[in-house]
Design a protein around this motif. Structure first.
Motif, PDB file in Angstrom:
ATOM      1  N   THR B 181      -0.354   6.703  -0.598  1.00  0.00           N
ATOM      2  CA  THR B 181       0.000   5.462  -1.498  1.00  0.00           C
ATOM      3  C   THR B 181       1.157   4.819  -0.845  1.00  0.00           C
ATOM      4  O   THR B 181       1.688   3.676  -1.110  1.00  0.00           O
ATOM      5  CB  THR B 181       0.269   5.943  -2.838  1.00  0.00           C
ATOM      6  N   ARG B 186      -2.406  -3.434   5.811  1.00  0.00           N
ATOM      7  CA  ARG B 186      -3.534  -3.820   4.922  1.00  0.00           C
ATOM      8  C   ARG B 186      -4.910  -3.039   5.493  1.00  0.00           C
ATOM      9  O   ARG B 186      -5.718  -2.466   4.765  1.00  0.00           O
ATOM     10  CB  ARG B 186      -3.877  -5.109   4.735  1.00  0.00           C
ATOM     11  N   ARG B 189      -5.036   0.631   4.723  1.00  0.00           N
ATOM     12  CA  ARG B 189      -5.360   0.887   3.184  1.00  0.00           C
ATOM     13  C   ARG B 189      -6.739   0.548   2.759  1.00  0.00           C
ATOM     14  O   ARG B 189      -7.278   1.585   2.134  1.00  0.00           O
ATOM     15  CB  ARG B 189      -4.394  -0.259   2.443  1.00  0.00           C
TER      16      ARG B 189
END
Lengths: 120, 235
Positions: B181, B186, B189
Motif C-alpha cells: 500500500t 503507478r 501499483r
C-alpha cells in the motif's frame, strides 16, 4: 534390523543436505545473475520501469498465494477467517494517509491469534 | 567499496524496528515448523543462513517432508527464487555507478524482500551517495537476526501453543501485503493488483511456474497500461 534403519537414515540425511546445498546454489544463482546484469541498466530508463513492474507482480503473486492458498499451519485456518483478518489489517493500514504499519500488523496478527485461541 | 560507518549504522538502526521484528517472528515460526516436522536443527538453521529466502525455505521443508527427490526439491526452490533476479536488477542500479564493486556479490546474499521493499520506497528520497552504506547496514541486520531466530524457534517449538504459532507464520505475508500500500509509481501499483489477482489463480494451474508467469505476463501488462496512460497525459 536397527542397523539398516540407521544406514537408511544416514542416506536420507545426506539426501536432505544435498537438496539444501543445491537449493542454496539455485537461490544464489538468481542473486548473482541479477548483480551481473544490473550494471547494464539505468534507473531512469524504460527497461527499469518494466523490470520493476515484473518484480512487483511477482512478489504480489507470491504474497497473495501464501495468504489465499497456504500450505502447513496457516492452511488449517478457514479461508473466510484469513480474509477477514487480512481485511481488518488493511483497513487499519489505510485509515491514515501516513500509513499505520505497526498497528495494522498487530491488528492482523492478534486477531488471528485470538481466532486460534478460540478454536484450539 | 567506501562504506560510511555512520550511514551504515543509521540503516542498521532503522532495520532494528519493524523489519527485523517481522523477520524475527517469521524465522521463529519457521524454526518451530522445522522441529514439528522432525527436521534436523542444523539443517533448519542452515536454510536461514545460506538460503535466506523464507518462501523458498518453506518449499524446501515441505518437499523434504513429502520425500521428494533432491533434484526436484532444488528445482522447485530455485524457481521460487527467480524474483531475486529482477529484485537485483531494480535495486543495484540505484547505487551510484562509482560504488560498483565485487562487494555487490557478497551484499546480494543478504537481500530479502523486506530490505528490497524498504529500499525501493526510501531510495528516491535519499541522497544517492548514502544509499549503499545505508542498505548494507539495513540488510545485514535483517540477515543477522534470522538464524538466531530460527534456532530459538526450533528450541522452543514444544512450548509455543499453536495459536501463537499461527501469528508467527502469518506476520510475514501480512507485512508484505501492507508494504504494497506504500508503493507510489503507478506502473508498480497496477503490477501489484495484476499479480495479486493472477498469483493464486495461476498457482492452481501451474504451481511451479506461477511466479514466473505472473511476473512476466502480469508485469508486462501493467507496464503497458502505465505507458499507455503516460502517452495519453502528454497528448
Amino acid at each position: 534390523m536397527p542397523e539398516t534403519t540407521q544406514l537408511s537414515n544416514l542416506f536420507n540425511d545426506a539426501g536432505v543436505w544435498g537438496a539444501l546445498i543445491l537449493a542454496c546454489v539455485g537461490t544464489y544463482f538468481w542473486r548473482g545473475l541479477g548483480v551481473y546484469f544490473s550494471g547494464k541498466i539505468s534507473q531512469d530508463g524504460e527497461v527499469f520501469k518494466w523490470l520493476s513492474a515484473v518484480t512487483y507482480a511477482m512478489v504480489a503473486a507470491l504474497t497473495l498465494r501464501i495468504i489465499l492458498l497456504p500450505v502447513g499451519l496457516l492452511g488449517t485456518v478457514p479461508l473466510a477467517v484469513r480474509l477477514v483478518v487480512t481485511g481488518l489489517a488493511l483497513a487499519v493500514m489505510l485509515s491514515s494517509p501516513k500509513r499505520r504499519m505497526v498497528p495494522a500488523l498487530l491488528t492482523g496478527t492478534i486477531s488471528l491469534v485470538l481466532y486460534g485461541l478460540l478454536v484450539h | 567499496m567506501n562504506l560510511k560507518k555512520e550511514v551504515l549504522l543509521e540503516g542498521a538502526r532503522d532495520a532494528l524496528g519493524t523489519p527485523a521484528a517481522v523477520l524475527f517472528a517469521g524465522m521463529l515460526g519457521f524454526g518451530a515448523m522445522g522441529k514439528a516436522n522432525g527436521l534436523d536443527m542444523w539443517l533448519t538453521a542452515a536454510t536461514s543462513s545460506f538460503m535466506f529466502a523464507l518462501p523458498g525455505q518453506v518449499v524446501l521443508l515441505e518437499m523434504v517432508i513429502l520425500g521428494a527427490s533432491g533434484v526436484a526439491t532444488a528445482l522447485a526452490v530455485t524457481l521460487t527464487a527467480t524474483r531475486f533476479f529482477t529484485m537485483c536488477l531494480t535495486l543495484f542500479p540505484q547505487f551510484p555507478q562509482k560504488h560498483r564493486s565485487r562487494f555487490y556479490y557478497v551484499l546480494v546474499h543478504f537481500m530479502a524482500m523486506s530490505s528490497w521493499a524498504v529500499a525501493m520506497k526510501d531510495f528516491p528520497k535519499m541522497n544517492p551517495e548514502k544509499r549503499l552504506s545505508y542498505y548494507t547496514g539495513f540488510a545485514l541486520v535483517c540477515w543477522g537476526v534470522s538464524t538466531p531466530a530460527t534456532v530459538l524457534g526450533y528450541l522452543i517449538a514444544g512450548e509455543v501453543p499453536t495459536y501463537l504459532n499461527l501469528g508467527l507464520v502469518f506476520i510475514n505475508p501480512l507485512f508484505f501485503l501492507l508494504t504494497f500500500t506504500e508503493v507510489k509509481p503507478r506502473g508498480n501499483r497496477i503490477a501489484i493488483v495484476v499479480g495479486a489477482i493472477s498469483g493464486p489463480l495461476v498457482y492452481l494451474w501451474q504451481p511451479n511456474y506461477a511466479l514466473l508467469i505472473c511476473g512476466l505476463v502480469g508485469g508486462s501488462v501493467a507496464y503497458s497500461i502505465d505507458k499507455y496512460l503516460r502517452g495519453k497525459q502528454l497528448a
